[in-house]
Design a protein around this motif. Structure first.
Motif, PDB file in Angstrom:
ATOM      1  N   THR A  61      25.842  30.753 -45.804  1.00 17.73           N
ATOM      2  CA  THR A  61      26.383  30.350 -47.105  1.00 17.73           C
ATOM      3  C   THR A  61      27.684  31.079 -47.387  1.00 17.73           C
ATOM      4  N   ARG A  62      27.725  32.360 -47.102  1.00 11.35           N
ATOM      5  CA  ARG A  62      28.939  33.145 -47.349  1.00 11.35           C
ATOM      6  C   ARG A  62      30.094  32.659 -46.475  1.00 11.35           C
ATOM      7  N   TYR A 110      30.402  29.561 -45.008  1.00 13.44           N
ATOM      8  CA  TYR A 110      30.792  28.191 -45.355  1.00 13.44           C
ATOM      9  C   TYR A 110      31.557  28.114 -46.673  1.00 13.44           C
ATOM     10  N   THR A 111      31.289  29.013 -47.602  1.00 12.31           N
ATOM     11  CA  THR A 111      31.966  28.978 -48.905  1.00 12.31           C
ATOM     12  C   THR A 111      33.104  29.986 -48.989  1.00 12.31           C
ATOM     13  N   SER A 112      33.524  30.533 -47.865  1.00 12.44           N
ATOM     14  CA  SER A 112      34.599  31.508 -47.850  1.00 12.44           C
ATOM     15  C   SER A 112      35.914  30.878 -48.303  1.00 12.44           C
ATOM     16  N   GLU A 113      36.717  31.653 -48.997  1.00 11.13           N
ATOM     17  CA  GLU A 113      38.026  31.181 -49.454  1.00 11.13           C
ATOM     18  C   GLU A 113      39.138  31.526 -48.465  1.00 11.13           C
ATOM     19  N   GLN A 151      38.220  28.900 -42.896  1.00  7.78           N
ATOM     20  CA  GLN A 151      38.102  27.470 -43.150  1.00  7.78           C
ATOM     21  C   GLN A 151      38.749  26.658 -42.023  1.00  7.78           C
ATOM     22  N   SER A 175      31.612  19.761 -41.629  1.00  6.38           N
ATOM     23  CA  SER A 175      31.153  20.783 -42.576  1.00  6.38           C
ATOM     24  C   SER A 175      31.830  20.661 -43.938  1.00  6.38           C
ATOM     25  N   ARG A 176      32.988  20.018 -44.005  1.00 11.49           N
ATOM     26  CA  ARG A 176      33.633  19.825 -45.307  1.00 11.49           C
ATOM     27  C   ARG A 176      32.837  18.866 -46.184  1.00 11.49           C
ATOM     28  N   THR A 205      27.170  19.124 -48.613  1.00  6.44           N
ATOM     29  CA  THR A 205      27.108  19.470 -50.029  1.00  6.44           C
ATOM     30  C   THR A 205      26.160  20.617 -50.340  1.00  6.44           C
ATOM     31  N   LYS A 263      25.971  23.672 -49.248  1.00  5.80           N
ATOM     32  CA  LYS A 263      26.451  24.931 -48.693  1.00  5.80           C
ATOM     33  C   LYS A 263      25.920  26.153 -49.426  1.00  5.80           C
ATOM     34  N   GLU A 264      25.692  26.029 -50.705  1.00  7.61           N
ATOM     35  CA  GLU A 264      25.266  27.195 -51.491  1.00  7.61           C
ATOM     36  C   GLU A 264      23.763  27.228 -51.723  1.00  7.61           C
TER      37      GLU A 264
END
Length: 123
Positions: free
Chosen positions: A33-34, A36-39, A44, A54-55, A58, A60-61
């Protein structure tokens, strides 16, 4: 010829590194989760290259707890082990002796060379 074999092995292992990393991430869902949701743009970009779908993912979290994922993984491992065991016992093992006897009948003719017999069987 050994060089090409080992080159194949090492290149195959290099290709498998991201899949091994993904397997480890599945064992600990908060890590995936961390990531996949990285900024981070580099992370990315890496994900978009390796996992272009992966984009669109839905969930991911959302993840299960570690204990639930271990129980789920152990369930599938035991299911596969039992499946392979029963498949071997009831499908493969019963055919081993007849297959050996048939092969023995065709391969062991008297006064015939093994190479000639294998050539006839292949043709």
């Amino acid at each position: 010829s050994d060089f090409w074999w080992w080159q194949y092995v090492w290149l195959s292992l290099i290709i498998m590194i991201p899949y091994g990393f993904e397997m480890l991430m599945q064992a600990y869902p908060p890590l995936s989760t961390r990531i996949y949701t990285s900024e981070n743009d580099y992370v990315q970009a890496f994900l978009n290259i390796l996992y272009p779908i992966s984009r669109l993912y839905t969930g991911k979290e959302m993840h299960e707890s570690f204990s639930h994922s271990i129980v789920y993984t152990l369930f599938w491992i035991t299911l596969m082990v039992w499946k392979l065991f029963f498949s071997y016992v009831f499908e493969v093992y019963s055919m081993v002796l007849p297959s050996l006897e048939l092969t023995d009948d065709y391969v062991n003719y008297p006064n015939q060379s093994f190479a000639k017999m294998m050539m006839l069987l292949i043709l």
